[in-house]
Design an enzyme around this catalytic site. Structure first.
Site, PDB file in Angstrom:
ATOM      1  N   LYS A 130       0.990  -1.278   0.045  1.00  0.00           N
ATOM      2  CA  LYS A 130       0.027  -0.028   0.047  1.00  0.00           C
ATOM      3  C   LYS A 130       0.697   1.086   0.027  1.00  0.00           C
ATOM      4  O   LYS A 130       2.071   1.263   0.554  1.00  0.00           O
ATOM      5  CB  LYS A 130      -0.869   0.110   1.217  1.00  0.00           C
ATOM      6  CG  LYS A 130      -1.961   0.895   1.121  1.00  0.00           C
ATOM      7  CD  LYS A 130      -3.169   0.140   0.594  1.00  0.00           C
ATOM      8  CE  LYS A 130      -4.360   0.964   0.253  1.00  0.00           C
ATOM      9  NZ  LYS A 130      -5.599   0.280  -0.199  1.00  0.00           N
ATOM     10  N   ASP A 170      -7.232   4.283  -4.755  1.00  0.00           N
ATOM     11  CA  ASP A 170      -7.707   4.359  -3.223  1.00  0.00           C
ATOM     12  C   ASP A 170      -8.327   5.616  -2.975  1.00  0.00           C
ATOM     13  O   ASP A 170      -8.237   6.497  -3.942  1.00  0.00           O
ATOM     14  CB  ASP A 170      -6.708   3.880  -2.110  1.00  0.00           C
ATOM     15  CG  ASP A 170      -7.223   3.424  -0.915  1.00  0.00           C
ATOM     16  OD1 ASP A 170      -7.780   2.092  -0.769  1.00  0.00           O
ATOM     17  OD2 ASP A 170      -7.234   4.288   0.139  1.00  0.00           O
TER      18      ASP A 170
HETATM   19  P1  NDP Z   1     -13.041   7.708  -2.730  1.00  0.00           P
HETATM   20  O1  NDP Z   1     -11.813   8.805  -2.476  1.00  0.00           O
HETATM   21  O2  NDP Z   1     -13.522   7.585  -4.088  1.00  0.00           O
HETATM   22  O3  NDP Z   1     -14.133   8.233  -1.685  1.00  0.00           O
HETATM   23  C1  NDP Z   1     -14.032   8.063  -0.554  1.00  0.00           C
HETATM   24  C2  NDP Z   1     -15.240   8.707   0.215  1.00  0.00           C
HETATM   25  O4  NDP Z   1     -14.995   8.599   1.475  1.00  0.00           O
HETATM   26  C3  NDP Z   1     -15.498   9.923  -0.144  1.00  0.00           C
HETATM   27  O5  NDP Z   1     -17.009  10.220   0.001  1.00  0.00           O
HETATM   28  C4  NDP Z   1     -15.043  10.735   1.042  1.00  0.00           C
HETATM   29  O6  NDP Z   1     -15.543  11.996   1.349  1.00  0.00           O
HETATM   30  C5  NDP Z   1     -15.205   9.833   2.115  1.00  0.00           C
HETATM   31  N1  NDP Z   1     -14.102  10.121   3.331  1.00  0.00           N
HETATM   32  C6  NDP Z   1     -12.885   9.773   3.129  1.00  0.00           C
HETATM   33  N2  NDP Z   1     -12.184  10.276   4.049  1.00  0.00           N
HETATM   34  C7  NDP Z   1     -13.528  10.612   5.258  1.00  0.00           C
HETATM   35  C8  NDP Z   1     -13.351  10.761   6.554  1.00  0.00           C
HETATM   36  N3  NDP Z   1     -12.111  11.094   7.336  1.00  0.00           N
HETATM   37  N4  NDP Z   1     -14.307  11.047   7.093  1.00  0.00           N
HETATM   38  C9  NDP Z   1     -15.379  11.002   6.454  1.00  0.00           C
HETATM   39  N5  NDP Z   1     -15.728  10.675   5.247  1.00  0.00           N
HETATM   40  C10 NDP Z   1     -14.459  10.207   4.355  1.00  0.00           C
HETATM   41  O7  NDP Z   1     -12.346   6.461  -2.256  1.00  0.00           O
HETATM   42  P2  NDP Z   1     -12.712   4.980  -2.463  1.00  0.00           P
HETATM   43  O8  NDP Z   1     -14.241   4.937  -2.564  1.00  0.00           O
HETATM   44  O9  NDP Z   1     -11.861   4.196  -3.540  1.00  0.00           O
HETATM   45  O10 NDP Z   1     -12.258   4.075  -1.234  1.00  0.00           O
HETATM   46  C11 NDP Z   1     -13.249   4.181   0.172  1.00  0.00           C
HETATM   47  C12 NDP Z   1     -12.821   3.088   0.994  1.00  0.00           C
HETATM   48  O11 NDP Z   1     -12.716   2.078   0.291  1.00  0.00           O
HETATM   49  C13 NDP Z   1     -11.228   3.405   1.681  1.00  0.00           C
HETATM   50  O12 NDP Z   1     -11.544   2.567   3.012  1.00  0.00           O
HETATM   51  C14 NDP Z   1     -10.541   2.579   0.468  1.00  0.00           C
HETATM   52  O13 NDP Z   1      -9.326   1.954   1.383  1.00  0.00           O
HETATM   53  C15 NDP Z   1     -11.532   1.303   0.614  1.00  0.00           C
HETATM   54  N6  NDP Z   1     -11.087   0.539  -0.737  1.00  0.00           N
HETATM   55  C16 NDP Z   1     -11.082   0.940  -1.960  1.00  0.00           C
HETATM   56  C17 NDP Z   1     -10.898   0.138  -2.993  1.00  0.00           C
HETATM   57  C18 NDP Z   1     -11.185   0.723  -4.284  1.00  0.00           C
HETATM   58  O14 NDP Z   1     -11.064  -0.201  -5.151  1.00  0.00           O
HETATM   59  N7  NDP Z   1     -11.213   2.095  -4.605  1.00  0.00           N
HETATM   60  C19 NDP Z   1     -10.734  -1.128  -2.864  1.00  0.00           C
HETATM   61  C20 NDP Z   1     -10.685  -1.796  -1.529  1.00  0.00           C
HETATM   62  C21 NDP Z   1     -10.871  -0.828  -0.538  1.00  0.00           C
HETATM   63  P3  NDP Z   1     -14.671  13.438   1.081  1.00  0.00           P
HETATM   64  O15 NDP Z   1     -14.862  13.486  -0.456  1.00  0.00           O
HETATM   65  O16 NDP Z   1     -15.391  14.594   1.587  1.00  0.00           O
HETATM   66  O17 NDP Z   1     -13.194  13.337   1.536  1.00  0.00           O
END
Ligand code: NDP
Length: 450
Positions: A130, A170
């Protein structure tokens, strides 16, 4: 857990805490795994004498570097870049890159550790890694994001490669960032190779990769429900986040006849009792993927309630999908979900439920899918992207979705095999930890002491 195992766990965690001070997320992730794996290896001297679990908690390599770039006003900006190469016993390091101000060594070590088990569960030949940086893309212009990505890849390039380490996206790293990163890698190496996944379809990407994590988390949820004779159809789902994972989880919930009623971002959540699907979901995708707007705008557009600064767990639901970030679901949130009749939780995000929350779900016999199992669909299709790249072919959407479905079913089966208790309750966390551990541990044993 008997007294001897309890003492072994206590001693093990004391050493971890001493060796990794000020790394709470990493300690939390290791404790989660050790709680299942230590009792399992108590009567397996091969693993214990070779100190396999201890070795797994020490990353193969941690790379930290300076990333210097110029903002639009000509100011010099400095960020810290990382790549944690945790374990390559069963394949090249594989795992996403996160660009977020909260990124630090603890967060990336926890994610790389988790990734090692997750990748093992997929059955594909991928090790765990990562990376990322404490860079905040929010509010930055396209040119600034491009310059940052180019500066970041200028250092990372020498550490990654098709057979070495294959990063992906991510939080904060989506299609746009992958494009800039891949372009810079191609320029520096003068090679067009599958060194990143999540690429655009025009330059080696795979169909279904965008949808894979969210869809996979819902497929896993579907399998858990079926195992208990239930169905997603008619279920009300609360979802947090509104990024890649959350939006495609909402899409799959709707396709399977359920109703997703919440989405969130870091400023709060919206509740739409009518359900977020079809044109409304398309509107959110445009908001987030193109306009990079805030979820509160949904409330204005569709006349629903916005809850500033809150998370959606107080909304009554049948199933919950935390899809935003780590530790976003606390013990009291878990209790609220249980009290409101929630029967299943599938973690789209990595480690969104804290330790207290986990204990509450398990003690109440809630069907609980831990992230390393539930969100493995993303890296699974990344693995399929690598396969397609290496032989120069592109599979059709149906074929990829079928493979994703089969992989998620296989992960569910492994969890049931290792997580079923005498009372019929499946502890999916235990099942995922042990099944993920086995394959990596056996490969490490085969290599001898290293
Ligand atoms: P994105 O950046 O596309 O979206 C993240 C979302 O989570 C946004 O809505 C963001 O809001 C919100 N968010 C992030 N940090 C915080 C916080 N501290 N408090 C509240 N809301 C928060 O990321 P992904 O959808 O790709 O990833 C989301 C999760 O899934 C992560 O844990 C990632 O590690 C996990 N994941 C993702 C994969 C992938 O294929 N993308 C694969 C496996 C796991 P805002 O825009 O306001 O920050």
């Amino acid at each position: 857990m008997n007294a001897a195992t309890h003492t072994a766990l206590h001693d093990f965690m004391q050493k971890i805490e001493k060796r990794n001070p000020n790394e709470p997320e990493f300690q939390q992730a290791v404790a989660e795994v050790a709680t299942s794996v230590l009792p399992y290896i108590q009567d397996k001297p091969l693993y214990r004498e070779a100190r396999i679990l201890e070795r797994m908690t020490e990353p193969d390599r941690v790379i930290m570097f300076r990333v210097v770039w110029e903002d639009d006003d000509g100011n010099v900006q400095i960020n810290r870049g990382y790549r944690v190469q945790n374990n390559n016993a069963i394949g090249p390091y594989k795992g996403g890159l996160r660009f977020h101000p909260s990124v630090n060594l603890s967060v990336l070590k926890f994610l790389a550790f988790e990734q090692t088990f997750k990748n093992s569960l997929t059955g594909l030949p991928m090790g765990g890694g990562k990376g990322g940086a404490d860079f905040n893309p929010k509010g930055r212009s396209n040119n600034e994001v491009m310059r940052f990505c180019q500066a970041y890849m200028t250092e990372l390039e020498r550490h990654i490669g098709e057979g070495t380490d294959v990063p992906a996206g991510d939080i904060g790293v989506g299609a746009r960032e992958i494009g800039y990163l891949f372009g810079q890698h191609k320029r520096l190496s003068n090679q067009f190779t599958g060194v990143l996944t999540g690429k655009g379809l025009e330059y080696g990407g795979s169909l279904v990769r965008t949808e894979a994590t969210g869809y996979g988390a819902v497929y896993f949820l579907e399998d858990m429900l079926k195992h208990r004779g239930k169905d997603i159809e008619g279920c009300v789902a609360t979802i947090s986040g509104s990024g890649n994972v959350a939006l495609y989880a909402a899409e799959k919930v709707a396709q399977l006849g359920g109703k997703a009623v919440t989405l969130s971002d870091s400023s709060g959540f919206i509740h739409d009792p009518e359900g977020i699907a079809g044109d409304k979901l398309a509107w959110v995708k445009a908001l987030k993927e193109q306009r990079r707007g805030r979820i509160s705008e949904y409330a204005e557009e569709f006349g629903v309630e916005f809850f500033p600064g809150e998370r959606p767990w107080k909304i009554p639901c049948d199933v919950a999908l935390p899809c935003a970030t780590q530790n976003e679901l606390s013990g009291s949130d878990a209790q609220t979900l249980v009290d409101n009749g929630c029967m299943a939780v599938s973690e789209g995000a990595n480690m969104p439920t804290d330790q207290e929350g986990l204990d509450i779900f398990v003690s109440n016999h809630i069907m609980f899918a831990p992230s390393k199992a539930a969100n493995a669909g993303g890296v699974a299709v990344s693995g399929l992207e690598m396969s397609q790249n290496s032989v120069g072919i592109s599979w059709e959407e149906d074929e990829l979705d079928r493979r994703l479905r089969t992989i998620m079913r296989g992960i569910h089966e492994q969890c049931v095999e290792y997580g079923s208790g005498d009372n019929g309750y499946v502890n999916y966390l235990k099942g995922a930890n042990i099944a993920g551990f086995n394959k990596v541990a056996n490969a490490m044993l085969a290599y001898g002491v290293m």
